[in-house]
Design a protein around this motif. Structure first.
Motif, PDB file in Angstrom:
ATOM      1  N   THR A  55       0.844  -1.190   0.000  1.00 46.71           N
ATOM      2  CA  THR A  55       0.000   0.000   0.000  1.00 46.71           C
ATOM      3  C   THR A  55       0.877   1.236   0.000  1.00 46.71           C
ATOM      4  O   THR A  55       1.785   1.372   0.833  1.00 46.71           O
ATOM      5  CB  THR A  55      -0.932   0.027   1.224  1.00 46.71           C
ATOM      6  N   MET A  56       0.604   2.150  -0.924  1.00 49.87           N
ATOM      7  CA  MET A  56       1.342   3.400  -1.033  1.00 49.87           C
ATOM      8  C   MET A  56       0.563   4.477  -0.269  1.00 49.87           C
ATOM      9  O   MET A  56      -0.467   4.952  -0.737  1.00 49.87           O
ATOM     10  CB  MET A  56       1.506   3.798  -2.499  1.00 49.87           C
ATOM     11  N   HIS A  57       1.061   4.867   0.894  1.00 53.12           N
ATOM     12  CA  HIS A  57       0.338   5.835   1.711  1.00 53.12           C
ATOM     13  C   HIS A  57       0.718   7.281   1.375  1.00 53.12           C
ATOM     14  O   HIS A  57       0.000   8.210   1.756  1.00 53.12           O
ATOM     15  CB  HIS A  57       0.619   5.591   3.193  1.00 53.12           C
ATOM     16  N   ASN A  58       1.850   7.485   0.690  1.00 53.12           N
ATOM     17  CA  ASN A  58       2.330   8.832   0.409  1.00 53.12           C
ATOM     18  C   ASN A  58       2.934   8.842  -0.991  1.00 53.12           C
ATOM     19  O   ASN A  58       2.618   7.988  -1.815  1.00 53.12           O
ATOM     20  CB  ASN A  58       3.345   9.260   1.478  1.00 53.12           C
ATOM     21  N   TYR A  59       3.811   9.800  -1.263  1.00 57.08           N
ATOM     22  CA  TYR A  59       4.460   9.895  -2.577  1.00 57.08           C
ATOM     23  C   TYR A  59       5.936   9.521  -2.492  1.00 57.08           C
ATOM     24  O   TYR A  59       6.725   9.904  -3.356  1.00 57.08           O
ATOM     25  CB  TYR A  59       4.333  11.319  -3.121  1.00 57.08           C
ATOM     26  N   ARG A  60       6.340   8.776  -1.467  1.00 56.45           N
ATOM     27  CA  ARG A  60       7.762   8.571  -1.223  1.00 56.45           C
ATOM     28  C   ARG A  60       8.454   7.727  -2.288  1.00 56.45           C
ATOM     29  O   ARG A  60       9.690   7.744  -2.373  1.00 56.45           O
ATOM     30  CB  ARG A  60       7.989   7.952   0.161  1.00 56.45           C
ATOM     31  N   LEU A  61       7.746   7.011  -3.131  1.00 58.22           N
ATOM     32  CA  LEU A  61       8.411   6.296  -4.216  1.00 58.22           C
ATOM     33  C   LEU A  61       9.108   7.254  -5.175  1.00 58.22           C
ATOM     34  O   LEU A  61      10.045   6.871  -5.870  1.00 58.22           O
ATOM     35  CB  LEU A  61       7.397   5.445  -4.993  1.00 58.22           C
ATOM     36  N   ALA A  62       8.637   8.515  -5.208  1.00 62.97           N
ATOM     37  CA  ALA A  62       9.252   9.492  -6.098  1.00 62.97           C
ATOM     38  C   ALA A  62       9.785  10.709  -5.366  1.00 62.97           C
ATOM     39  O   ALA A  62      10.730  11.352  -5.842  1.00 62.97           O
ATOM     40  CB  ALA A  62       8.242   9.952  -7.154  1.00 62.97           C
ATOM     41  N   CYS A  63       9.202  11.051  -4.229  1.00 63.11           N
ATOM     42  CA  CYS A  63       9.476  12.319  -3.560  1.00 63.11           C
ATOM     43  C   CYS A  63      10.205  12.088  -2.244  1.00 63.11           C
ATOM     44  O   CYS A  63       9.724  11.324  -1.396  1.00 63.11           O
ATOM     45  CB  CYS A  63       8.158  13.064  -3.317  1.00 63.11           C
ATOM     46  N   ALA A  64      11.329  12.757  -2.047  1.00 67.93           N
ATOM     47  CA  ALA A  64      12.120  12.554  -0.833  1.00 67.93           C
ATOM     48  C   ALA A  64      11.349  12.931   0.423  1.00 67.93           C
ATOM     49  O   ALA A  64      11.487  12.285   1.467  1.00 67.93           O
ATOM     50  CB  ALA A  64      13.417  13.370  -0.911  1.00 67.93           C
ATOM     51  N   GLY A  82       4.887   8.326 -13.155  1.00 73.09           N
ATOM     52  CA  GLY A  82       6.237   8.442 -13.689  1.00 73.09           C
ATOM     53  C   GLY A  82       7.237   7.486 -13.088  1.00 73.09           C
ATOM     54  O   GLY A  82       8.333   7.316 -13.635  1.00 73.09           O
ATOM     55  N   VAL A  83       6.887   6.837 -11.978  1.00 69.55           N
ATOM     56  CA  VAL A  83       7.795   5.863 -11.360  1.00 69.55           C
ATOM     57  C   VAL A  83       7.907   4.604 -12.213  1.00 69.55           C
ATOM     58  O   VAL A  83       8.898   3.879 -12.158  1.00 69.55           O
ATOM     59  CB  VAL A  83       7.314   5.528  -9.928  1.00 69.55           C
ATOM     60  N   GLY A  84       6.891   4.333 -13.013  1.00 68.55           N
ATOM     61  CA  GLY A  84       6.956   3.210 -13.951  1.00 68.55           C
ATOM     62  C   GLY A  84       6.603   1.863 -13.371  1.00 68.55           C
ATOM     63  O   GLY A  84       7.147   0.835 -13.785  1.00 68.55           O
ATOM     64  N   LEU A  85       5.669   1.819 -12.430  1.00 63.05           N
ATOM     65  CA  LEU A  85       5.209   0.537 -11.902  1.00 63.05           C
ATOM     66  C   LEU A  85       4.369  -0.174 -12.953  1.00 63.05           C
ATOM     67  O   LEU A  85       3.681   0.475 -13.746  1.00 63.05           O
ATOM     68  CB  LEU A  85       4.374   0.762 -10.634  1.00 63.05           C
ATOM     69  N   PRO A  86       4.401  -1.508 -12.987  1.00 62.92           N
ATOM     70  CA  PRO A  86       3.604  -2.244 -13.983  1.00 62.92           C
ATOM     71  C   PRO A  86       2.112  -2.008 -13.786  1.00 62.92           C
ATOM     72  O   PRO A  86       1.552  -2.349 -12.745  1.00 62.92           O
ATOM     73  CB  PRO A  86       3.991  -3.711 -13.743  1.00 62.92           C
ATOM     74  N   SER A  87       1.465  -1.416 -14.762  1.00 64.67           N
ATOM     75  CA  SER A  87       0.084  -0.949 -14.610  1.00 64.67           C
ATOM     76  C   SER A  87      -0.894  -2.087 -14.336  1.00 64.67           C
ATOM     77  O   SER A  87      -1.915  -1.877 -13.665  1.00 64.67           O
ATOM     78  CB  SER A  87      -0.348  -0.189 -15.867  1.00 64.67           C
ATOM     79  N   GLU A  88      -0.585  -3.283 -14.839  1.00 68.78           N
ATOM     80  CA  GLU A  88      -1.521  -4.406 -14.639  1.00 68.78           C
ATOM     81  C   GLU A  88      -1.572  -4.855 -13.180  1.00 68.78           C
ATOM     82  O   GLU A  88      -2.503  -5.581 -12.785  1.00 68.78           O
ATOM     83  CB  GLU A  88      -1.145  -5.576 -15.543  1.00 68.78           C
ATOM     84  N   ARG A  89      -0.615  -4.416 -12.384  1.00 64.18           N
ATOM     85  CA  ARG A  89      -0.583  -4.803 -10.968  1.00 64.18           C
ATOM     86  C   ARG A  89      -1.044  -3.669 -10.041  1.00 64.18           C
ATOM     87  O   ARG A  89      -0.947  -3.791  -8.825  1.00 64.18           O
ATOM     88  CB  ARG A  89       0.837  -5.243 -10.578  1.00 64.18           C
TER      89      ARG A  89
END
Length: 414
Positions: free
Chosen positions: A110-119, A188-195
């Motif tokens: 679960t992505m609770h924030n934007y930390r995959l892209a944002c420091a 823009g992080v490029g996660l596989p959209s089907e998942r």
């Protein structure tokens, strides 16, 4: 189904909606008959660490070998069908993904924030939303020192983003975004959209909800949350100033609950307003009681919230939320149906809604009543947990490309 939940918790007593969501969801899964095990680390632990270990924290946030070993041992003992990963920063790191890969256990994240892209995790800089790193780059974060306002502190965070990106792309079987706007901003992080899935947070109904009349309520609006710029505290103060200048004799009061870096500024400002109560940090029962006696709950957020938890908690309590028309809020709240939207950053527009509450409290009571219905239909336990179990089943049936087929897992049970 046997589920292991991995989560790095924020410090006790801090205003953390993420902790509330994880706790509520774990309890709801257990109540639905699922076998739930928790693997958690607490930021409170850091205070008791020796200085040498504290100095190593930036490196551990990138990769934590001790956590990987501990989780590997636990996976071997528990043999879960799926691991549900929530926050991994700073106590767990992406090492949890590798432990799950080695144990052939699929991961739901679960992505609770934007930390995959944002420091900083919030796409917010210098008082405004910022998308400079939405394409996956970290140069802007390093230049501006986006993590805690420090370039030195941002370096390990940015390093972790780059070092773990391949693991996040290849070792997760299903990604759960908590709003459509969050999913789109992180494309823009490029996660596989089907998942990729979008699922609202589970928000439990409070034990006592507000009545569908003004009886038992004060002539009161409330605001609950961290007192900082991203949460829109300066906007709230400016809007209240506008409202009071236009309505100097109004009996409407504002209650502000929470703590944070702007507490001193808020207290100083409130001394000039006999109509404002600054309550500090409240326990969950105290916060629920404050919501219940309010005509409306103001959520003045300046950042693009991934999920407006306080707004939905207000709806669960039968109280109308007043929220900005940005981020997740337009998807959560229907203007004029179960809440009210104001133009983002527009203090005068928010002040106009405060005047509406003052002059037509019955209208906002009616919005709150419909908000409770929205909560029951969309955010209630049965709907939410069934959706989550469906995502777990997908992850089990479609393991990520980097995860071997399960050899030791117990086998999914409905």
């Amino acid at each position: 189904m046997k589920i292991l939940i991995a989560h790095s918790r924020y410090r006790a007593g801090a205003p953390s909606g993420e902790n509330r969501v994880v706790d509520s969801e774990a309890a709801a899964l257990a109540a639905a008959g699922q076998d739930v095990t928790l693997f958690q680390r607490h930021s409170d632990e850091i205070a008791g660490w020796p200085l040498t270990r504290k100095a190593a924290l930036p490196a551990l946030s990138v990769y934590n070998p001790a956590v990987r070993r501990e989780l590997t041992d636990l996976l071997g003992r528990e043999r879960p069908d799926v691991v549900h990963v929530h926050n991994t920063f700073p106590m767990l790191s992406a090492s949890v993904l590798e432990a799950c890969r080695d144990a052939a256990v699929p991961v739901v994240a679960t992505m609770h924030n934007y930390r995959l892209a944002c420091a900083s995790g919030d796409f917010f800089r210098d008082g405004q939303p910022c998308h400079a790193c939405a394409d996956g780059s970290v140069g802007a974060a390093l230049r501006h020192g986006c993590y805690r306002g420090s370039r030195a502190a941002t370096v390990p965070v940015a390093t972790a983003l780059l070092a773990s990106r391949r693991s996040w792309r290849e070792l997760v079987s299903a990604y759960v975004f908590i709003s459509v706007s969050q999913r789109d901003l992180l494309a823009g992080v490029g996660l596989p959209s089907e998942r990729v899935f979008v699922k609202d947070n589970f928000v439990a109904s409070p034990p006592v909800t507000a009545a569908g009349t003004t009886e038992g309520r004060g002539h009161l609006v409330s605001s609950l949350g961290r007192l900082d710029a991203a949460k829109g505290v300066p906007l709230l103060m400016a809007a209240w100033d506008h409202f009071r200048r236009a309505n100097p004799r109004s009996p409407l009061r504002l209650a502000i609950a929470g703590d944070g870096p702007l507490m001193g500024r808020v207290r100083d400002w409130a001394t000039g307003h006999g109509s404002v109560d600054v309550l500090g940090h409240l326990s969950r029962p105290e916060a629920t009681a404050l919501i219940a006696r309010s005509l409306a709950v103001v959520v003045p957020s300046a950042w693009e919230e991934t999920f407006g938890l306080v707004a939905v908690e207000a709806m669960a309590g039968g109280v109308a939320p007043i929220v900005p028309d940005r981020g997740s809020f337009p998807d959560l709240v229907t203007d004029g149906v179960d809440g009210a939207l104001f133009r983002p950053g527009e203090a005068r527009d928010l002040a106009g809604l405060l005047a509406d509450v003052d002059r037509a409290p019955e209208r906002f009571v009616a919005l709150g009543t419909r908000g409770r219905r929205t909560h029951a239909a969309r955010f209630g336990q049965h709907t939410n947990i069934e959706r989550l179990l469906g995502i777990y089943r997908y992850a089990i049936e479609h393991p990520a490309v980097g995860t071997p087929a399960p050899a030791l897992a117990s086998g999914a049970r409905p």
